[in-house]
Structures are given as structure tokens and as C-alpha cells.
Write a protein that holds these residues in place. Structure first.
Motif, PDB file in Angstrom:
ATOM      1  N   LEU B  98       0.836  -1.210   0.000  1.00 59.60           N
ATOM      2  CA  LEU B  98       0.000   0.000   0.000  1.00 59.60           C
ATOM      3  C   LEU B  98       0.871   1.259   0.000  1.00 59.60           C
ATOM      4  CD1 LEU B  98      -2.857  -0.976   2.510  1.00 59.60           C
ATOM      5  CD2 LEU B  98      -2.862  -1.136   0.007  1.00 59.60           C
ATOM      6  N   LYS B  99       1.962   1.231   0.777  1.00 60.96           N
ATOM      7  CA  LYS B  99       2.844   2.412   0.836  1.00 60.96           C
ATOM      8  C   LYS B  99       3.484   2.677  -0.525  1.00 60.96           C
ATOM      9  CE  LYS B  99       3.907   2.249   5.714  1.00 60.96           C
ATOM     10  NZ  LYS B  99       4.682   1.380   6.603  1.00 60.96           N
ATOM     11  N   THR B 100       3.904   1.599  -1.189  1.00 59.05           N
ATOM     12  CA  THR B 100       4.506   1.751  -2.516  1.00 59.05           C
ATOM     13  C   THR B 100       3.491   2.351  -3.495  1.00 59.05           C
ATOM     14  OG1 THR B 100       5.763  -0.240  -2.026  1.00 59.05           O
ATOM     15  CG2 THR B 100       5.815   0.536  -4.300  1.00 59.05           C
ATOM     16  N   ALA B 101       2.258   1.837  -3.417  1.00 62.35           N
ATOM     17  CA  ALA B 101       1.207   2.341  -4.313  1.00 62.35           C
ATOM     18  C   ALA B 101       0.962   3.823  -4.056  1.00 62.35           C
ATOM     19  CB  ALA B 101      -0.081   1.539  -4.122  1.00 62.35           C
ATOM     20  N   ALA B 102       1.014   4.213  -2.769  1.00 63.65           N
ATOM     21  CA  ALA B 102       0.775   5.617  -2.405  1.00 63.65           C
ATOM     22  C   ALA B 102       1.846   6.526  -3.010  1.00 63.65           C
ATOM     23  CB  ALA B 102       0.740   5.771  -0.891  1.00 63.65           C
ATOM     24  N   LEU B 103       3.068   6.008  -3.129  1.00 59.97           N
ATOM     25  CA  LEU B 103       4.149   6.792  -3.738  1.00 59.97           C
ATOM     26  C   LEU B 103       3.919   6.967  -5.234  1.00 59.97           C
ATOM     27  CD1 LEU B 103       7.335   5.288  -2.046  1.00 59.97           C
ATOM     28  CD2 LEU B 103       6.333   7.552  -1.681  1.00 59.97           C
ATOM     29  N   PHE B 104       3.344   5.929  -5.843  1.00 56.44           N
ATOM     30  CA  PHE B 104       3.228   5.933  -7.291  1.00 56.44           C
ATOM     31  C   PHE B 104       2.009   6.710  -7.795  1.00 56.44           C
ATOM     32  CE2 PHE B 104       2.595   4.213 -11.539  1.00 56.44           C
ATOM     33  CZ  PHE B 104       3.891   4.333 -12.036  1.00 56.44           C
ATOM     34  N   TYR B 105       0.880   6.545  -7.138  1.00 57.44           N
ATOM     35  CA  TYR B 105      -0.349   7.186  -7.637  1.00 57.44           C
ATOM     36  C   TYR B 105      -0.642   8.471  -6.864  1.00 57.44           C
ATOM     37  CZ  TYR B 105      -0.843   2.594  -9.692  1.00 57.44           C
ATOM     38  OH  TYR B 105      -0.606   1.448 -10.386  1.00 57.44           O
ATOM     39  N   ASP B 106      -0.694   9.574  -7.606  1.00 54.84           N
ATOM     40  CA  ASP B 106      -0.905  10.902  -7.003  1.00 54.84           C
ATOM     41  C   ASP B 106      -2.120  10.967  -6.084  1.00 54.84           C
ATOM     42  OD1 ASP B 106       1.246  11.857  -8.237  1.00 54.84           O
ATOM     43  OD2 ASP B 106       0.192  13.027  -9.780  1.00 54.84           O
ATOM     44  N   ASN B 107      -3.213  10.352  -6.537  1.00 58.26           N
ATOM     45  CA  ASN B 107      -4.475  10.506  -5.810  1.00 58.26           C
ATOM     46  C   ASN B 107      -4.715   9.411  -4.780  1.00 58.26           C
ATOM     47  OD1 ASN B 107      -4.870  12.580  -7.636  1.00 58.26           O
ATOM     48  ND2 ASN B 107      -6.238  11.381  -8.955  1.00 58.26           N
ATOM     49  N   PHE B 108      -3.723   8.556  -4.559  1.00 60.56           N
ATOM     50  CA  PHE B 108      -3.918   7.407  -3.672  1.00 60.56           C
ATOM     51  C   PHE B 108      -4.414   7.855  -2.297  1.00 60.56           C
ATOM     52  CE2 PHE B 108      -2.918   3.860  -0.918  1.00 60.56           C
ATOM     53  CZ  PHE B 108      -3.189   2.761  -1.707  1.00 60.56           C
ATOM     54  N   ASP B 109      -5.463   7.189  -1.818  1.00 61.05           N
ATOM     55  CA  ASP B 109      -6.060   7.552  -0.535  1.00 61.05           C
ATOM     56  C   ASP B 109      -5.785   6.421   0.474  1.00 61.05           C
ATOM     57  OD1 ASP B 109      -7.740   7.990   1.648  1.00 61.05           O
ATOM     58  OD2 ASP B 109      -9.343   8.847   0.419  1.00 61.05           O
TER      59      ASP B 109
END
Lengths: 124, 295
Positions: B98-109
Motif C-alpha cells: 500500500l505504501k509503494t502504491a501511495a508513492l506511485f499514484y498521485d491521488n492514492f487515498d
């Protein structure tokens, strides 16, 4: 409110019909608010555009109207509009199929009328 | 500026002699949920891999809001692709993914992602390699939904999930879509239960796009016409017949085309019975190879 749809008919028509049913039966009174498009989409797991299409159908027929910023409401006179429309299509929707099946079964006209009498009308 | 969020022109991709994607041209509009429907091996995953730049097409173009999308980092950050397999690192824990995804996607919630984990009963401390097949699907669902990417793509998102969890997915998808409109492409072969979630269906067969229609149109166009063979033949002559079955003396033709009152009258005049076709059946007919089935 209907909780399940039959799979073969357009969902937006079924949405519209289910709201109509509730209005005729008095479950939703005139000048009361109906669930939002979004709520319906979530409840039925359908695309919001489909729910919107069903509701717009009723707006076009003067059965629902939009109160800006609040939501959709049933118009005064909605019940009458629905009843009149449905009376017009009553023959096509019900009487025709009834007669067809009666013919298939060889039920005579007098028998059929007698059955309807026995059925006990509540509308009179 | 293009009117489409995603547009492909004449995409082609072969593996040896097999043409996996053929002359695939399509334009997808913003903020719609598209269903990508096709049989196993029809080319769904290859098509998705191409538009997400995971593989290269042999020829053709992909553009995102009019910009070239192939290997364009700026574009790729706006596309969240959750493929069916080979995505996350085995030893990573869910929390790390989840943390990696948050770094990659600008709008990640992240807050929403954690809420979803609770709802789907996915433990954030588990290692990816220890997840069961169902939970592998669930982590993809969590990342895809929480990415809030303008184009979110799920390849077979409900694989290995039981009915209750699939239902929860559809519910979350619709609810989040309403609050955060975006474009979805969702491939699936569980059509009956998901069709009403889609606004439009893309039907793919032998690597080609064979239909792009709203789900309503799809249903409205299909009808079973049945009765005595001669009557059915007369009624459906000149129409697009996608399936034919004989049951004793009764012939059942499935037609798929725009139905006018005139055509419906023709069916009635010929003395045939007309009835709607369930979506899943229609899908089989539209994608099958043999048109004649004898019982």
C-alpha cells in the motif's frame, strides 16, 4: 421498493416501474422525496447512469421533479398520471395475454367472466 | 485535446503465429465504467497489457487524453492497472504494498485503502506470498480502488472470490465511483452478475473488438425467435442470426440487431414466439465459433 430485478428486461424501465408501483400503492406519497440516483445505484449494484435514466423517464412524464440541491420529489397528481397511463395500456399488457391463454386452454367467454367475478374485485 | 480519455488506433500484437490483438481501435470516454468481455484467450489481457505499457504492440497507437501513452511516465501515473497476476513482490507485506502504491499514484487515498482492508478482512501484516488466491484478488481491488487513478483497469478482479465478497466489491466500486468519478475498464467473464455495473460493454473475440455498446442496447438488441422451423426462417430472414438451435421440430434463432416495430410485427405475423435473451447466454453466442448447435 423492489429488491431484485428480472434479468431480461431493461433495468432502467424496472427502476421506473418500481417507483411507479410504490406511488400507486401509496408507499411513496406525493410531494415526498425518493431515494437519490446514487443510493439506488448502490442498493441495486447498478451503474448510476442506468438509475438516472430510469428517474429521468419519470421526470419527463411529470411524475417526479427536482428540487435543486435537495433531490427528487413526487409531483402532486403523480398517482393520477400513472393510473391513467396504465389504464391505457391495461388491454395490451393484461387482457390480451389473458385472452390468449384462455383461448389456448379452450376457456369460454362466459367461464372467463365468471372467473373474474369470483376473483373478487376490490376496486368497486 | 482528444474527447476520449483513452484512444487506440489499429493495435496489433502477435505471438508467433497467433494474432492476440487485431486492428483494435477504440475510444473510451471519461468517467464511464467499461466492461471488457471475451472468452479465455480472446485477447483481453494482451489488450490491457498494451494500453498499460506492460508490453509493446507490433503496430498501432495508444493515446491518453491525446498524448502518446506508450512509456510516457506522466501518463502512466494516471493509469492504475491491476493485472490478474505477477504484480507484487512476494516478500512484501500488505502494508508495504500500500505504501509503494501511495508513492506511485498521485491521488492514492491511504485512509480509504485501510478502510477497505478492514471491510474485506485483509490483514495488512500478511506477506503477499502467504495470501490465498482470494486475498490476492482482494489486495488488487484495494489498491485499484484506493488509487483513484483517472483510468483504473482491473483484469478479472473477482477471480477466486466468493459471492459475498464479489458483491462487496461491486458495492464499493459503485459507491466510490459516485464520490470520485473516473474511468474504469474491468475485464470479466462473470457477466450475468456484473453487466449492470457497466455503462458500456466492449466485446472482444479473436483479438478483435466485435461490439461496443451500452449494456441496455446489448439487451434490447437480442431476442430469441422460436417456433416451427419454416415460420422462424421466414421471420428472421435477412437478420443477424448469432445462434441457432433445433429442439425436435422447434427452431430457436437468436437474433442480434436493432429491433424496429416493423421487425417485431414480422415475428408476430409469422406466428413465432419472441423472448429476451439472458446476457450471459448472449455473450456466449456473440463469442462462440460454431453457430449451429443440434440437440
Amino acid at each position: 421498493m423492489k429488491l431484485d430485478f428480472d434479468n431480461e428486461k431493461s433495468i432502467y424501465l424496472q427502476i421506473a416501474e418500481s417507483i411507479e408501483d410504490d406511488i400507486i400503492k401509496g408507499n411513496i406519497g406525493e410531494e415526498t422525496q425518493i431515494p437519490s440516483t446514487n443510493q439506488m445505484a448502490v442498493i441495486y449494484r447498478i451503474n448510476p447512469a442506468t438509475a438516472g435514466k430510469g428517474i429521468n423517464l419519470l421526470v419527463d412524464r411529470g411524475i417526479l421533479y427536482k428540487k435543486r440541491g435537495i433531490g427528487m420529489f413526487v409531483t402532486t397528481g403523480a398517482k393520477k398520471i400513472i393510473q391513467d397511463d396504465r389504464k391505457n395500456s391495461f388491454y395490451e399488457r393484461f387482457v390480451k395475454t389473458l385472452l390468449e391463454e384462455a383461448n389456448n386452454l379452450g376457456i369460454k367467454t362466459e367461464e372467463l367472466i365468471e372467473m373474474i367475478r369470483k376473483g373478487g374485485r376490490t376496486g368497486e | 485535446m482528444s474527447e476520449f480519455i483513452l484512444e487506440t488506433k489499429m493495435l496489433n500484437k502477435s505471438y508467433g503465429d497467433v494474432k492476440a490483438v487485431r486492428d483494435f481501435s477504440v475510444g473510451l470516454e471519461s468517467n464511464k465504467i467499461y466492461g471488457l468481455l471475451g472468452r479465455n484467450g480472446a485477447g483481453k489481457t494482451t489488450f490491457l497489457n498494451i494500453i498499460a505499457s506492460r508490453i509493446f504492440a507490433d503496430s498501432g497507437e495508444v493515446s491518453f487524453f491525446g498524448q502518446n501513452a506508450i512509456e510516457n511516465q506522466e501518463v502512466l501515473e494516471k493509469i492504475c492497472y491491476m493485472p490478474e497476476k505477477d504484480l507484487f513482490i512476494d516478500i512484501d507485506r500488505v502494508s508495504r504494498i500500500l505504501k509503494t502504491a501511495a508513492l506511485f499514484y498521485d491521488n492514492f487515498d491511504m485512509e480509504y485503502a485501510l478502510r477497505l482492508c478492514k471491510k474485506f478482512e485483509l490483514s495488512v501484516n500478511k506477506k503477499y506470498k502467504n495470501l490465498s488466491r482470494g486475498y490476492e484478488s482482494i489486495i488488487r481491488i484495494v489498491v485499484g480502488l484506493a488509487s483513484r487513478a483517472p483510468l483504473t483497469i482491473f483484469d478479472e478482479p473477482v477471480l477466486g472470490l466468493d459471492a459475498a465478497v464479489r458483491d462487496l466489491f461491486y458495492r464499493e466500486l459503485i459507491e466510490d465511483y459516485e464520490n470520485n468519478p473516473r474511468t474504469y475498464i474491468i475485464s470479466t467473464h462473470l457477466i450475468e452478475e456484473s453487466a449492470d455495473v457497466f455503462e458500456e460493454a466492449l466485446i472482444i473475440k479473436d483479438g478483435m473488438l466485435v461490439e461496443k455498446l451500452t449494456v441496455e442496447e446489448l439487451k434490447e438488441r437480442a431476442r430469441y425467435v422460436s417456433g416451427k422451423a419454416s415460420a422462424v426462417d421466414e421471420a428472421v430472414s435477412g437478420m443477424n442470426i448469432v445462434h441457432t438451435e433445433m429442439v425436435g421440430n422447434i427452431k430457436i434463432c437468436t437474433i442480434f440487431e436493432k429491433l424496429t416495430d416493423e421487425k417485431l410485427k414480422k415475428f408476430e405475423a409469422a406466428g413465432t414466439d419472441v423472448s429476451p435473451v439472458p446476457v450471459q447466454k448472449l455473450f456466449i453466442y456473440l463469442t462462440e465459433q460454431d453457430k449451429e448447435v443440434m440437440i
